[in-house]
Design an enzyme around this catalytic site. Structure first.
Site, short mmCIF file in Angstrom:
data_model
loop_
_atom_site.label_atom_id
_atom_site.label_comp_id
_atom_site.label_asym_id
_atom_site.label_seq_id
_atom_site.Cartn_x
_atom_site.Cartn_y
_atom_site.Cartn_z
CB CYS A 58 -3.17 8.24 7.42
SG CYS A 58 -1.74 9.25 7.84
CB CYS A 117 -1.93 13.28 12.30
SG CYS A 117 -1.20 13.74 10.71
C1 FAD Z 1 -0.38 5.64 3.20
C2 FAD Z 1 -0.94 5.39 4.58
C3 FAD Z 1 -0.38 6.06 5.66
C4 FAD Z 1 -0.86 5.83 6.94
N1 FAD Z 1 -0.26 6.47 8.00
C5 FAD Z 1 -0.68 6.23 9.25
C6 FAD Z 1 0.01 6.79 10.37
O1 FAD Z 1 1.00 7.50 10.22
N2 FAD Z 1 -0.45 6.51 11.61
C7 FAD Z 1 -1.54 5.69 11.81
O2 FAD Z 1 -1.89 5.46 12.96
N3 FAD Z 1 -2.22 5.15 10.77
C8 FAD Z 1 -1.81 5.39 9.50
N4 FAD Z 1 -2.46 4.81 8.44
C9 FAD Z 1 -3.78 4.18 8.65
C10 FAD Z 1 -3.74 2.77 9.19
O3 FAD Z 1 -2.97 1.93 8.37
C11 FAD Z 1 -5.18 2.27 9.25
O4 FAD Z 1 -5.95 3.20 9.97
C12 FAD Z 1 -5.28 0.92 9.92
O5 FAD Z 1 -4.63 -0.05 9.15
C13 FAD Z 1 -6.75 0.55 10.13
O6 FAD Z 1 -6.88 -0.79 10.53
P1 FAD Z 1 -8.17 -1.62 10.06
O7 FAD Z 1 -8.01 -2.96 10.66
O8 FAD Z 1 -9.39 -0.86 10.31
O9 FAD Z 1 -8.02 -1.72 8.48
P2 FAD Z 1 -6.91 -2.50 7.66
O10 FAD Z 1 -5.63 -2.53 8.42
O11 FAD Z 1 -6.90 -1.87 6.31
O12 FAD Z 1 -7.44 -3.99 7.58
C14 FAD Z 1 -8.70 -4.35 7.08
C15 FAD Z 1 -8.66 -5.81 6.72
O13 FAD Z 1 -9.98 -6.29 6.49
C16 FAD Z 1 -9.96 -7.16 5.37
N5 FAD Z 1 -11.31 -7.21 4.78
C17 FAD Z 1 -11.95 -6.28 4.06
N6 FAD Z 1 -13.17 -6.73 3.70
C18 FAD Z 1 -13.29 -7.98 4.21
C19 FAD Z 1 -14.31 -8.95 4.17
N7 FAD Z 1 -15.46 -8.74 3.53
N8 FAD Z 1 -14.09 -10.13 4.80
C20 FAD Z 1 -12.93 -10.38 5.47
N9 FAD Z 1 -11.93 -9.48 5.53
C21 FAD Z 1 -12.11 -8.28 4.91
C22 FAD Z 1 -8.91 -6.57 4.45
O14 FAD Z 1 -8.39 -7.57 3.56
C23 FAD Z 1 -7.86 -6.09 5.44
O15 FAD Z 1 -6.88 -7.06 5.68
C24 FAD Z 1 -1.96 4.96 7.14
C25 FAD Z 1 -2.51 4.28 6.05
C26 FAD Z 1 -1.99 4.47 4.77
C27 FAD Z 1 -2.58 3.72 3.61
#
Ligand code: FAD
Length: 479
Positions: A225, A424
Protein backbone atom coordinates in the site's frame (compact mmCIF):
# COMPACT_ATOMS: atom_id res chain seq x y z
CA UNK A 1 -33.63 -10.88 -1.36
CA UNK A 2 -31.65 -9.41 -4.26
CA UNK A 3 -27.89 -8.92 -4.07
CA UNK A 4 -28.55 -5.17 -3.85
CA UNK A 5 -30.78 -5.70 -0.80
CA UNK A 6 -28.12 -7.94 0.75
CA UNK A 7 -25.53 -5.24 0.33
CA UNK A 8 -27.84 -2.51 1.68
CA UNK A 9 -28.47 -4.69 4.70
CA UNK A 10 -24.76 -5.37 5.19
CA UNK A 11 -23.61 -1.75 4.95
CA UNK A 12 -26.46 -0.34 7.05
CA UNK A 13 -26.61 -2.95 9.80
CA UNK A 14 -23.04 -4.18 10.02
CA UNK A 15 -20.95 -1.27 8.75
CA UNK A 16 -22.93 1.49 10.42
CA UNK A 17 -23.70 3.58 7.32
CA UNK A 18 -26.89 5.61 7.69
CA UNK A 19 -29.81 4.56 5.50
CA UNK A 20 -29.76 8.00 3.88
CA UNK A 21 -26.03 7.72 2.98
CA UNK A 22 -26.49 4.14 1.80
CA UNK A 23 -29.31 5.15 -0.55
CA UNK A 24 -27.34 8.16 -1.77
CA UNK A 25 -24.32 5.95 -2.35
CA UNK A 26 -26.21 3.21 -4.15
CA UNK A 27 -27.93 5.84 -6.25
CA UNK A 28 -24.85 7.73 -7.36
CA UNK A 29 -22.17 5.12 -7.44
CA UNK A 30 -21.47 3.27 -10.63
CA UNK A 31 -19.04 1.12 -8.69
CA UNK A 32 -21.81 -0.03 -6.38
CA UNK A 33 -23.73 -1.29 -9.36
CA UNK A 34 -20.64 -2.91 -10.79
CA UNK A 35 -19.72 -4.48 -7.46
CA UNK A 36 -23.12 -6.03 -7.11
CA UNK A 37 -23.26 -7.12 -10.72
CA UNK A 38 -19.87 -8.69 -10.28
CA UNK A 39 -20.81 -10.39 -7.04
CA UNK A 40 -22.13 -13.50 -8.71
CA UNK A 41 -19.44 -13.92 -11.32
CA UNK A 42 -16.74 -16.34 -10.26
CA UNK A 43 -13.69 -14.42 -11.47
CA UNK A 44 -12.24 -11.71 -13.66
CA UNK A 45 -10.74 -14.25 -16.02
CA UNK A 46 -12.68 -17.37 -15.33
CA UNK A 47 -10.49 -20.40 -14.78
CA UNK A 48 -12.41 -23.07 -16.72
CA UNK A 49 -13.71 -25.96 -14.61
CA UNK A 50 -11.07 -28.61 -15.02
CA UNK A 51 -10.56 -32.31 -14.25
CA UNK A 52 -6.81 -31.75 -13.89
CA UNK A 53 -5.22 -33.73 -11.04
CA UNK A 54 -2.34 -32.97 -8.73
CA UNK A 55 -1.53 -31.97 -5.18
CA UNK A 56 -1.46 -28.19 -4.77
CA UNK A 57 0.22 -26.69 -1.72
CA UNK A 58 -0.42 -23.04 -0.90
CA UNK A 59 1.98 -21.36 1.53
CA UNK A 60 0.41 -18.43 3.40
CA UNK A 61 -3.15 -17.81 4.58
CA UNK A 62 -3.46 -14.05 4.17
CA UNK A 63 -5.32 -12.18 1.44
CA UNK A 64 -3.51 -13.84 -1.49
CA UNK A 65 -3.35 -17.38 -0.08
CA UNK A 66 -7.05 -17.51 0.76
CA UNK A 67 -8.08 -16.03 -2.60
CA UNK A 68 -5.82 -18.51 -4.42
CA UNK A 69 -7.34 -21.40 -2.47
CA UNK A 70 -10.91 -20.27 -3.16
CA UNK A 71 -10.34 -19.78 -6.89
CA UNK A 72 -8.53 -23.10 -7.38
CA UNK A 73 -11.08 -25.00 -5.33
CA UNK A 74 -13.97 -23.67 -7.39
CA UNK A 75 -12.20 -24.22 -10.71
CA UNK A 76 -11.14 -27.84 -10.15
CA UNK A 77 -13.55 -30.77 -10.23
CA UNK A 78 -11.44 -32.82 -7.80
CA UNK A 79 -9.28 -30.34 -5.92
CA UNK A 80 -6.45 -31.66 -3.78
CA UNK A 81 -5.41 -28.55 -1.91
CA UNK A 82 -3.27 -28.13 1.19
CA UNK A 83 -2.78 -24.72 2.77
CA UNK A 84 0.13 -24.11 5.12
CA UNK A 85 -0.93 -21.16 7.25
CA UNK A 86 0.08 -20.60 10.87
CA UNK A 87 -2.45 -17.82 11.43
CA UNK A 88 -5.82 -18.75 12.95
CA UNK A 89 -6.74 -15.07 12.79
CA UNK A 90 -7.10 -13.10 9.59
CA UNK A 91 -6.62 -9.35 9.57
CA UNK A 92 -8.19 -7.07 6.96
CA UNK A 93 -5.02 -4.97 6.79
CA UNK A 94 -6.36 -2.01 4.74
CA UNK A 95 -8.69 -1.43 7.72
CA UNK A 96 -5.69 -0.41 9.85
CA UNK A 97 -5.80 2.96 8.08
CA UNK A 98 -9.42 3.49 9.14
CA UNK A 99 -8.47 2.37 12.67
CA UNK A 100 -5.79 5.07 12.66
CA UNK A 101 -8.44 7.61 11.66
CA UNK A 102 -10.75 6.51 14.48
CA UNK A 103 -13.32 5.02 12.08
CA UNK A 104 -12.77 1.29 12.80
CA UNK A 105 -11.70 -0.67 15.84
CA UNK A 106 -9.65 -3.88 15.89
CA UNK A 107 -12.86 -5.95 16.17
CA UNK A 108 -14.01 -4.50 12.83
CA UNK A 109 -11.03 -5.86 10.90
CA UNK A 110 -10.59 -9.35 12.24
CA UNK A 111 -12.10 -12.75 11.45
CA UNK A 112 -11.03 -16.37 11.89
CA UNK A 113 -9.36 -18.18 8.97
CA UNK A 114 -11.62 -21.14 9.76
CA UNK A 115 -14.46 -19.02 8.28
CA UNK A 116 -12.73 -19.29 4.91
CA UNK A 117 -10.87 -22.61 4.83
CA UNK A 118 -13.39 -25.37 4.11
CA UNK A 119 -13.13 -28.91 5.46
CA UNK A 120 -12.12 -30.43 2.11
CA UNK A 121 -8.93 -28.34 2.13
CA UNK A 122 -6.10 -29.70 4.30
CA UNK A 123 -5.03 -26.92 6.63
CA UNK A 124 -1.58 -27.34 8.20
CA UNK A 125 -1.29 -24.78 11.00
CA UNK A 126 2.45 -24.38 10.72
CA UNK A 127 4.89 -22.26 8.74
CA UNK A 128 7.37 -23.21 6.06
CA UNK A 129 10.97 -23.07 7.26
CA UNK A 130 12.66 -24.14 4.02
CA UNK A 131 11.59 -24.30 0.38
CA UNK A 132 13.16 -27.15 -1.57
CA UNK A 133 11.82 -26.71 -5.10
CA UNK A 134 14.37 -29.07 -6.64
CA UNK A 135 12.69 -31.90 -4.72
CA UNK A 136 9.12 -30.49 -4.85
CA UNK A 137 8.85 -30.21 -1.10
CA UNK A 138 8.77 -27.75 1.78
CA UNK A 139 10.05 -28.31 5.30
CA UNK A 140 7.95 -26.96 8.13
CA UNK A 141 9.07 -25.37 11.41
CA UNK A 142 8.02 -28.62 13.08
CA UNK A 143 10.54 -30.44 10.90
CA UNK A 144 7.84 -32.25 8.92
CA UNK A 145 8.14 -32.34 5.15
CA UNK A 146 5.28 -31.67 2.76
CA UNK A 147 5.60 -32.74 -0.86
CA UNK A 148 3.66 -31.18 -3.68
CA UNK A 149 3.02 -31.35 -7.40
CA UNK A 150 2.26 -27.64 -7.61
CA UNK A 151 3.18 -24.84 -5.23
CA UNK A 152 1.61 -21.42 -4.70
CA UNK A 153 3.73 -18.97 -2.70
CA UNK A 154 1.61 -16.40 -0.83
CA UNK A 155 3.78 -15.46 2.14
CA UNK A 156 3.53 -11.68 1.83
CA UNK A 157 6.41 -9.53 3.03
CA UNK A 158 8.06 -8.59 6.28
CA UNK A 159 8.79 -5.28 7.97
CA UNK A 160 12.29 -4.11 8.85
CA UNK A 161 11.92 -1.48 11.55
CA UNK A 162 15.34 -2.82 12.62
CA UNK A 163 16.98 -1.37 9.48
CA UNK A 164 16.48 2.09 11.02
CA UNK A 165 19.27 2.60 13.54
CA UNK A 166 17.92 3.14 17.04
CA UNK A 167 14.40 1.94 16.21
CA UNK A 168 12.65 -1.21 17.36
CA UNK A 169 8.97 -2.16 17.29
CA UNK A 170 8.58 -1.66 21.04
CA UNK A 171 9.32 2.08 20.62
CA UNK A 172 6.22 2.53 18.47
CA UNK A 173 3.62 4.29 20.60
CA UNK A 174 6.30 5.94 22.73
CA UNK A 175 8.32 9.18 22.40
CA UNK A 176 5.94 10.60 19.75
CA UNK A 177 6.56 7.67 17.36
CA UNK A 178 3.78 5.95 15.43
CA UNK A 179 3.43 3.59 12.47
CA UNK A 180 0.07 2.55 11.03
CA UNK A 181 1.68 -0.52 9.47
CA UNK A 182 2.58 -2.22 12.74
CA UNK A 183 0.94 -5.65 12.85
CA UNK A 184 1.79 -9.30 13.15
CA UNK A 185 -0.04 -11.18 10.41
CA UNK A 186 0.86 -14.52 11.96
CA UNK A 187 -0.45 -13.62 15.42
CA UNK A 188 -3.32 -11.54 14.06
CA UNK A 189 -2.45 -8.27 15.77
CA UNK A 190 -2.92 -4.82 14.22
CA UNK A 191 -1.54 -2.45 16.85
CA UNK A 192 -0.44 0.15 14.30
CA UNK A 193 -4.07 1.16 13.80
CA UNK A 194 -4.95 1.80 17.45
CA UNK A 195 -1.55 3.33 18.30
CA UNK A 196 -1.85 5.78 15.42
CA UNK A 197 -5.38 6.85 16.47
CA UNK A 198 -3.98 7.62 19.94
CA UNK A 199 -1.12 9.45 18.21
CA UNK A 200 -3.62 11.59 16.21
CA UNK A 201 -5.18 12.65 19.50
CA UNK A 202 -1.89 13.27 21.30
CA UNK A 203 -0.87 15.38 18.32
CA UNK A 204 -4.08 17.42 18.48
CA UNK A 205 -3.72 17.91 22.24
CA UNK A 206 -0.09 19.02 21.91
CA UNK A 207 -1.08 21.45 19.15
CA UNK A 208 -3.48 23.21 21.53
CA UNK A 209 -0.54 24.72 23.41
CA UNK A 210 2.33 24.63 20.85
CA UNK A 211 2.94 24.27 17.13
CA UNK A 212 4.32 20.70 16.91
CA UNK A 213 6.63 19.61 14.13
CA UNK A 214 5.52 16.29 12.66
CA UNK A 215 7.50 14.14 10.22
CA UNK A 216 6.01 11.39 8.01
CA UNK A 217 8.51 9.04 6.37
CA UNK A 218 8.53 6.72 3.36
CA UNK A 219 11.45 4.28 2.88
CA UNK A 220 13.48 3.37 -0.21
CA UNK A 221 12.20 -0.23 -0.44
CA UNK A 222 9.01 -1.49 -2.07
CA UNK A 223 6.16 -1.18 0.45
CA UNK A 224 2.67 -2.61 0.65
CA UNK A 225 0.00 0.00 0.00
CA UNK A 226 2.36 2.68 -1.28
CA UNK A 227 -0.23 5.37 -0.53
CA UNK A 228 -0.46 4.71 3.23
CA UNK A 229 2.31 7.17 4.27
CA UNK A 230 0.43 10.00 2.54
CA UNK A 231 -2.94 8.73 3.84
CA UNK A 232 -1.56 9.28 7.35
CA UNK A 233 -0.23 12.71 6.39
CA UNK A 234 -3.53 14.01 4.98
CA UNK A 235 -5.86 12.40 7.51
CA UNK A 236 -3.90 13.77 10.47
CA UNK A 237 -3.54 17.16 8.74
CA UNK A 238 -7.32 17.23 8.31
CA UNK A 239 -7.88 16.13 11.92
CA UNK A 240 -5.72 19.05 13.12
CA UNK A 241 -7.38 21.47 10.69
CA UNK A 242 -10.82 20.49 11.99
CA UNK A 243 -9.60 21.03 15.55
CA UNK A 244 -8.46 24.53 14.53
CA UNK A 245 -4.89 24.01 15.76
CA UNK A 246 -1.57 24.77 14.09
CA UNK A 247 1.29 22.42 13.21
CA UNK A 248 4.25 22.08 10.88
CA UNK A 249 4.15 18.91 8.76
CA UNK A 250 7.08 17.43 6.82
CA UNK A 251 6.66 14.61 4.30
CA UNK A 252 10.14 13.04 4.05
CA UNK A 253 10.14 10.44 1.30
CA UNK A 254 12.82 8.50 -0.50
CA UNK A 255 10.87 9.07 -3.70
CA UNK A 256 11.13 12.00 -6.04
CA UNK A 257 7.41 12.69 -6.46
CA UNK A 258 4.18 12.51 -4.50
CA UNK A 259 2.60 10.06 -6.97
CA UNK A 260 4.92 9.18 -9.82
CA UNK A 261 2.75 6.41 -11.30
CA UNK A 262 -0.09 8.71 -12.36
CA UNK A 263 0.92 12.28 -13.31
CA UNK A 264 -2.65 13.63 -12.96
CA UNK A 265 -2.79 12.39 -9.35
CA UNK A 266 0.66 13.86 -8.65
CA UNK A 267 -0.53 17.25 -9.97
CA UNK A 268 -3.73 17.16 -7.88
CA UNK A 269 -1.75 16.37 -4.73
CA UNK A 270 0.74 19.17 -5.39
CA UNK A 271 -1.69 21.80 -6.57
CA UNK A 272 -4.92 21.11 -4.69
CA UNK A 273 -4.59 18.63 -1.84
CA UNK A 274 -1.44 19.90 -0.11
CA UNK A 275 -2.23 23.63 -0.55
CA UNK A 276 -5.58 22.98 1.20
CA UNK A 277 -3.60 22.45 4.41
CA UNK A 278 -0.94 25.11 3.85
CA UNK A 279 1.48 23.62 6.40
CA UNK A 280 3.09 20.71 4.50
CA UNK A 281 6.71 20.75 3.30
CA UNK A 282 7.95 17.92 1.08
CA UNK A 283 11.48 16.58 1.45
CA UNK A 284 12.09 14.35 -1.54
CA UNK A 285 14.95 11.82 -1.79
CA UNK A 286 15.18 11.64 2.02
CA UNK A 287 15.47 8.14 3.44
CA UNK A 288 15.17 7.67 7.21
CA UNK A 289 18.24 5.76 8.44
CA UNK A 290 18.42 6.49 12.16
CA UNK A 291 16.35 7.75 15.01
CA UNK A 292 17.18 9.06 18.47
CA UNK A 293 13.88 8.35 20.18
CA UNK A 294 14.73 9.97 23.53
CA UNK A 295 15.90 13.22 21.97
CA UNK A 296 13.40 13.18 19.08
CA UNK A 297 15.91 13.47 16.25
CA UNK A 298 15.62 11.71 12.90
CA UNK A 299 18.53 11.20 10.52
CA UNK A 300 17.98 10.87 6.79
CA UNK A 301 20.21 10.05 3.87
CA UNK A 302 19.54 12.68 1.25
CA UNK A 303 20.52 11.61 -2.26
CA UNK A 304 21.01 14.16 -5.03
CA UNK A 305 23.10 14.73 -8.13
CA UNK A 306 25.42 17.52 -9.11
CA UNK A 307 27.10 18.50 -12.37
CA UNK A 308 30.74 17.33 -12.55
CA UNK A 309 33.47 17.94 -15.11
CA UNK A 310 32.61 18.53 -18.75
CA UNK A 311 33.48 15.41 -20.79
CA UNK A 312 34.81 16.43 -24.19
CA UNK A 313 34.36 12.96 -25.68
CA UNK A 314 30.64 12.57 -25.00
CA UNK A 315 30.06 16.36 -24.97
CA UNK A 316 28.20 16.21 -21.68
CA UNK A 317 28.78 17.05 -18.05
CA UNK A 318 29.46 14.14 -15.74
CA UNK A 319 26.62 13.56 -13.25
CA UNK A 320 27.83 12.89 -9.71
CA UNK A 321 25.53 11.33 -7.09
CA UNK A 322 25.99 12.71 -3.58
CA UNK A 323 24.59 11.41 -0.32
CA UNK A 324 24.36 13.76 2.67
CA UNK A 325 23.18 12.92 6.16
CA UNK A 326 20.47 15.31 7.28
CA UNK A 327 19.26 15.52 10.87
CA UNK A 328 15.77 16.82 11.69
CA UNK A 329 14.15 17.51 15.05
CA UNK A 330 10.55 16.56 15.52
CA UNK A 331 7.84 16.40 18.15
CA UNK A 332 5.98 13.53 16.48
CA UNK A 333 6.98 11.11 13.74
CA UNK A 334 5.01 8.60 11.66
CA UNK A 335 7.32 5.90 10.32
CA UNK A 336 6.73 3.64 7.35
CA UNK A 337 9.20 0.78 7.83
CA UNK A 338 11.49 -0.59 5.12
CA UNK A 339 9.98 -3.83 3.80
CA UNK A 340 11.43 -6.94 2.18
CA UNK A 341 10.46 -10.44 1.10
CA UNK A 342 9.99 -12.84 4.02
CA UNK A 343 13.32 -14.49 4.88
CA UNK A 344 12.16 -18.01 4.04
CA UNK A 345 11.58 -16.99 0.43
CA UNK A 346 14.50 -14.55 0.22
CA UNK A 347 16.94 -17.25 1.36
CA UNK A 348 15.53 -19.92 -0.97
CA UNK A 349 16.22 -20.90 -4.58
CA UNK A 350 12.80 -19.44 -5.42
CA UNK A 351 14.02 -15.86 -4.98
CA UNK A 352 15.47 -13.57 -7.61
CA UNK A 353 19.19 -14.13 -7.05
CA UNK A 354 20.29 -10.68 -8.24
CA UNK A 355 19.10 -7.31 -9.48
CA UNK A 356 16.66 -4.85 -7.94
CA UNK A 357 14.12 -7.61 -7.16
CA UNK A 358 16.72 -9.74 -5.31
CA UNK A 359 15.02 -11.77 -2.57
CA UNK A 360 11.48 -11.48 -3.95
CA UNK A 361 9.78 -14.45 -5.66
CA UNK A 362 11.08 -14.81 -9.21
CA UNK A 363 7.84 -14.95 -11.19
CA UNK A 364 6.99 -13.80 -14.68
CA UNK A 365 5.33 -10.39 -14.23
CA UNK A 366 2.41 -11.36 -16.47
CA UNK A 367 1.74 -15.08 -15.95
CA UNK A 368 2.83 -15.14 -12.27
CA UNK A 369 4.54 -18.46 -13.01
CA UNK A 370 8.00 -19.01 -11.55
CA UNK A 371 10.64 -18.31 -14.19
CA UNK A 372 12.75 -21.39 -13.31
CA UNK A 373 10.36 -23.80 -11.57
CA UNK A 374 7.35 -24.21 -13.85
CA UNK A 375 5.19 -25.90 -11.17
CA UNK A 376 5.52 -22.90 -8.84
CA UNK A 377 3.31 -19.79 -8.94
CA UNK A 378 3.08 -16.64 -6.86
CA UNK A 379 0.33 -14.39 -5.60
CA UNK A 380 0.30 -11.17 -3.59
CA UNK A 381 3.03 -9.05 -2.05
CA UNK A 382 5.80 -11.64 -2.30
CA UNK A 383 5.88 -11.49 -6.10
CA UNK A 384 9.02 -9.85 -7.49
CA UNK A 385 7.20 -7.82 -10.10
CA UNK A 386 7.42 -4.09 -10.81
CA UNK A 387 4.32 -2.74 -9.04
CA UNK A 388 1.34 -3.66 -6.97
CA UNK A 389 1.81 -4.72 -3.37
CA UNK A 390 -1.88 -4.32 -2.55
CA UNK A 391 -4.85 -6.52 -1.78
CA UNK A 392 -6.36 -5.06 -4.96
CA UNK A 393 -3.47 -6.51 -6.97
CA UNK A 394 -3.80 -9.87 -5.21
CA UNK A 395 -7.49 -9.91 -6.19
CA UNK A 396 -6.46 -9.49 -9.83
CA UNK A 397 -3.64 -12.03 -9.47
CA UNK A 398 -5.94 -14.74 -8.14
CA UNK A 399 -7.99 -15.72 -11.23
CA UNK A 400 -4.98 -15.27 -13.54
CA UNK A 401 -2.68 -17.34 -11.36
CA UNK A 402 -5.38 -20.02 -10.93
CA UNK A 403 -6.06 -20.24 -14.67
CA UNK A 404 -2.34 -20.47 -15.45
CA UNK A 405 -1.66 -23.07 -12.77
CA UNK A 406 -4.51 -25.20 -14.10
CA UNK A 407 -3.18 -24.79 -17.66
CA UNK A 408 0.17 -26.04 -16.37
CA UNK A 409 -1.56 -29.03 -14.71
CA UNK A 410 -3.23 -29.80 -18.04
CA UNK A 411 0.08 -29.66 -19.86
CA UNK A 412 -0.86 -26.44 -21.65
CA UNK A 413 1.00 -23.17 -21.84
CA UNK A 414 -0.16 -20.59 -19.27
CA UNK A 415 -1.75 -17.79 -21.27
CA UNK A 416 -3.63 -15.47 -18.89
CA UNK A 417 -1.71 -12.23 -18.43
CA UNK A 418 -1.65 -9.89 -15.44
CA UNK A 419 -1.54 -6.25 -16.60
CA UNK A 420 0.00 -4.90 -13.38
CA UNK A 421 -3.29 -3.64 -11.95
CA UNK A 422 -3.09 -2.01 -8.56
CA UNK A 423 -5.22 0.44 -6.64
CA UNK A 424 -4.56 3.12 -4.06
CA UNK A 425 -7.56 4.61 -2.28
CA UNK A 426 -5.69 7.77 -1.28
CA UNK A 427 -7.46 9.47 1.59
CA UNK A 428 -6.90 13.20 1.03
CA UNK A 429 -9.11 14.28 3.96
CA UNK A 430 -11.90 12.80 6.08
CA UNK A 431 -14.70 12.05 3.60
CA UNK A 432 -12.60 12.25 0.39
CA UNK A 433 -10.59 9.67 -1.53
CA UNK A 434 -8.71 9.71 -4.82
CA UNK A 435 -9.20 6.20 -6.21
CA UNK A 436 -5.92 5.86 -8.07
CA UNK A 437 -6.08 2.70 -10.18
CA UNK A 438 -3.12 2.00 -12.44
CA UNK A 439 -1.16 -0.78 -14.11
CA UNK A 440 2.16 -1.36 -15.87
CA UNK A 441 1.16 1.15 -18.54
CA UNK A 442 -0.20 3.97 -16.34
CA UNK A 443 -3.64 5.12 -15.15
CA UNK A 444 -6.28 2.37 -15.46
CA UNK A 445 -9.52 3.69 -13.94
CA UNK A 446 -12.34 1.13 -13.84
CA UNK A 447 -14.89 3.90 -14.34
CA UNK A 448 -15.06 6.80 -16.78
CA UNK A 449 -14.36 9.39 -14.10
CA UNK A 450 -11.35 11.69 -13.63
CA UNK A 451 -8.90 9.42 -11.77
CA UNK A 452 -7.37 12.31 -9.81
CA UNK A 453 -10.60 13.75 -8.37
CA UNK A 454 -11.04 13.29 -4.60
CA UNK A 455 -14.63 12.04 -4.09
CA UNK A 456 -16.92 11.26 -1.18
CA UNK A 457 -18.26 8.34 -3.20
CA UNK A 458 -14.89 6.52 -2.98
CA UNK A 459 -14.66 7.29 0.72
CA UNK A 460 -18.07 5.71 1.29
CA UNK A 461 -17.12 2.76 -0.92
CA UNK A 462 -13.86 2.17 0.94
CA UNK A 463 -15.25 2.73 4.45
CA UNK A 464 -18.53 0.84 4.14
CA UNK A 465 -18.40 -1.56 1.20
CA UNK A 466 -14.88 -2.77 0.57
CA UNK A 467 -14.58 -4.64 3.87
CA UNK A 468 -17.78 -6.71 3.43
CA UNK A 469 -16.72 -7.30 -0.18
CA UNK A 470 -13.35 -8.54 1.08
CA UNK A 471 -14.84 -10.94 3.63
CA UNK A 472 -17.88 -12.14 1.69
CA UNK A 473 -16.76 -12.05 -1.93
CA UNK A 474 -12.98 -11.95 -2.30
CA UNK A 475 -12.17 -14.44 0.46
CA UNK A 476 -14.73 -16.82 -1.05
CA UNK A 477 -13.42 -16.49 -4.60
CA UNK A 478 -16.60 -14.78 -5.77
CA UNK A 479 -14.89 -11.76 -7.30
C1 FAD B 1 -1.68 -0.26 6.83
C2 FAD B 1 -2.00 -1.00 5.56
C3 FAD B 1 -2.86 -0.42 4.64
C4 FAD B 1 -3.18 -1.09 3.47
N1 FAD B 1 -4.07 -0.52 2.59
C5 FAD B 1 -4.44 -1.17 1.48
C6 FAD B 1 -5.45 -0.64 0.62
O1 FAD B 1 -6.01 0.43 0.88
N2 FAD B 1 -5.78 -1.34 -0.49
C7 FAD B 1 -5.19 -2.54 -0.77
O2 FAD B 1 -5.56 -3.15 -1.78
N3 FAD B 1 -4.23 -3.08 0.02
C8 FAD B 1 -3.85 -2.42 1.14
N4 FAD B 1 -2.90 -2.97 1.97
C9 FAD B 1 -2.09 -4.10 1.50
C10 FAD B 1 -2.73 -5.47 1.62
O3 FAD B 1 -3.15 -5.72 2.93
C11 FAD B 1 -1.71 -6.50 1.17
O4 FAD B 1 -1.23 -6.14 -0.09
C12 FAD B 1 -2.30 -7.89 1.10
O5 FAD B 1 -2.67 -8.32 2.38
C13 FAD B 1 -1.30 -8.85 0.47
O6 FAD B 1 -1.72 -10.18 0.60
P1 FAD B 1 -0.63 -11.33 0.78
O7 FAD B 1 -1.39 -12.59 0.87
O8 FAD B 1 0.43 -11.20 -0.22
O9 FAD B 1 0.05 -11.02 2.18
P2 FAD B 1 -0.62 -11.09 3.62
O10 FAD B 1 -2.07 -10.77 3.53
O11 FAD B 1 0.22 -10.23 4.50
O12 FAD B 1 -0.51 -12.61 4.04
C14 FAD B 1 0.70 -13.33 4.08
C15 FAD B 1 0.50 -14.54 4.96
O13 FAD B 1 1.58 -15.44 4.79
C16 FAD B 1 1.94 -15.96 6.06
N5 FAD B 1 3.33 -16.42 6.01
C17 FAD B 1 4.46 -15.70 5.99
N6 FAD B 1 5.54 -16.50 5.96
C18 FAD B 1 5.07 -17.77 5.97
C19 FAD B 1 5.69 -19.04 5.96
N7 FAD B 1 7.02 -19.17 5.94
N8 FAD B 1 4.90 -20.14 5.99
C20 FAD B 1 3.54 -20.04 6.01
N9 FAD B 1 2.90 -18.85 6.02
C21 FAD B 1 3.67 -17.72 6.00
C22 FAD B 1 1.70 -14.82 7.02
O14 FAD B 1 1.49 -15.30 8.36
C23 FAD B 1 0.44 -14.18 6.45
O15 FAD B 1 -0.72 -14.71 7.03
C24 FAD B 1 -2.60 -2.36 3.19
C25 FAD B 1 -1.74 -2.95 4.13
C26 FAD B 1 -1.46 -2.28 5.32
C27 FAD B 1 -0.56 -2.94 6.34
Amino acid sequence: MSKKDDFMDEIINKEGMSRRDALKFMGVSPIAAAAIAGAGSSSLTKAEASDAQGKIVIVGGGAGGIMAMAKLRSALTNPDITIIAPNETHIYQPGQVFMAAGEYTYEDIVKQNSDFIPDDVTWIKDAVQTFDPDNNKVILRSGDEVVYDYLVVATGLQYHYDWIDGLSEDLIGKHGISSVYLNDVEKGTADGGSITWEWFNKLRDAAKSSKPKVIYTQPNTPIKCGGAPQKMLYLSADYLKEAGVESELVFATSGGKLFGAVPAVDKELNEVVQPRYGNITNKFAHNLVAIDAENKKATFEHKYTIKGEYDEDIEEYEIITKVDRVEMDYDFIHITPPMAAVDTVANSPLAWQQGSAKGWLEVNKETLQHRRYSNVFGIGDICGIPIGKTGGSARHHAPIMAANLIAQMEGKKPKELFDGYTVCPLKTQYGKIILAEFNYKGAAPSFPLAVEEPRWMWWAFDLYMLKPMYWHLMMRGLM
